[in-house]
Design a protein around this motif. Structure first.
Motif, mmCIF file in Angstrom:
data_model
loop_
_atom_site.group_PDB
_atom_site.id
_atom_site.type_symbol
_atom_site.label_atom_id
_atom_site.label_comp_id
_atom_site.label_asym_id
_atom_site.label_seq_id
_atom_site.Cartn_x
_atom_site.Cartn_y
_atom_site.Cartn_z
ATOM 1 N N ALA A 1 -7.277 2.440 11.952
ATOM 2 C CA ALA A 1 -6.804 2.440 10.562
ATOM 3 C C ALA A 1 -6.307 3.835 10.218
ATOM 4 O O ALA A 1 -6.922 4.833 10.586
ATOM 5 C CB ALA A 1 -7.935 2.025 9.630
ATOM 6 N N ARG A 2 -5.149 3.888 9.537
ATOM 7 C CA ARG A 2 -4.568 5.168 9.107
ATOM 8 C C ARG A 2 -4.207 5.081 7.635
ATOM 9 O O ARG A 2 -3.785 4.030 7.153
ATOM 10 C CB ARG A 2 -3.307 5.494 9.918
ATOM 11 N N ASP A 3 -4.333 6.190 6.945
ATOM 12 C CA ASP A 3 -4.007 6.246 5.535
ATOM 13 C C ASP A 3 -2.536 5.900 5.324
ATOM 14 O O ASP A 3 -1.664 6.415 6.021
ATOM 15 C CB ASP A 3 -4.306 7.644 4.987
ATOM 16 N N GLY A 4 -2.256 4.986 4.406
ATOM 17 C CA GLY A 4 -0.893 4.598 4.087
ATOM 18 C C GLY A 4 -0.294 3.545 4.998
ATOM 19 O O GLY A 4 0.855 3.134 4.815
ATOM 20 N N GLN A 5 -1.042 3.082 5.962
ATOM 21 C CA GLN A 5 -0.566 2.075 6.918
ATOM 22 C C GLN A 5 -0.226 0.771 6.201
ATOM 23 O O GLN A 5 -0.920 0.358 5.279
ATOM 24 C CB GLN A 5 -1.707 1.846 7.906
ATOM 25 N N ASP A 6 0.852 0.116 6.646
ATOM 26 C CA ASP A 6 1.266 -1.170 6.098
ATOM 27 C C ASP A 6 0.902 -2.249 7.101
ATOM 28 O O ASP A 6 1.510 -2.344 8.169
ATOM 29 C CB ASP A 6 2.777 -1.179 5.828
#
Length: 99
Positions: free
Chosen positions: A77-82
């Protein structure tokens, strides 16, 4: 905390913000928010989500930042991932042949 997961980090799943902790995968973040399935099978329309949890099966497929057929259980999981659920009838893109 890692650069990819600052305090208050969120990814977006089908337009909904999903918070996650550093080190979580997309699948773990979804499960932590009570989202247990994010695709269905083609024929039976049976719901699918995490099954093996280690990247061996393909029950947890999602689209991540426009890349289809990504296993949520092993995708960090990454910040801002769509992140988007997979639709079983959507055609997979055909790669362009190189001459």
């Amino acid at each position: 905390m890692t650069e990819d997961a600052p305090a208050g980090a969120t990814l977006t799943f089908d337009g909904r913000p999903i918070p996650f902790r550093p080190g979580q995968t997309v699948g773990a973040a979804l499960m932590a928010q009570g989202i247990a399935s994010w695709r269905t099978t083609r024929r039976e329309r049976t719901e699918r989500g995490l099954f093996c949890g280690i990247g061996v099966c393909f029950d947890c497929l999602v689209t991540v930042d426009g890349q289809r057929v990504q296993r949520a259980c092993v995708t960090p999981a990454r910040d801002g991932q769509d992140v988007r659920s997979e639709h079983p009838d959507a055609a997979l893109p055909i790669p362009e042949e190189q001459a």
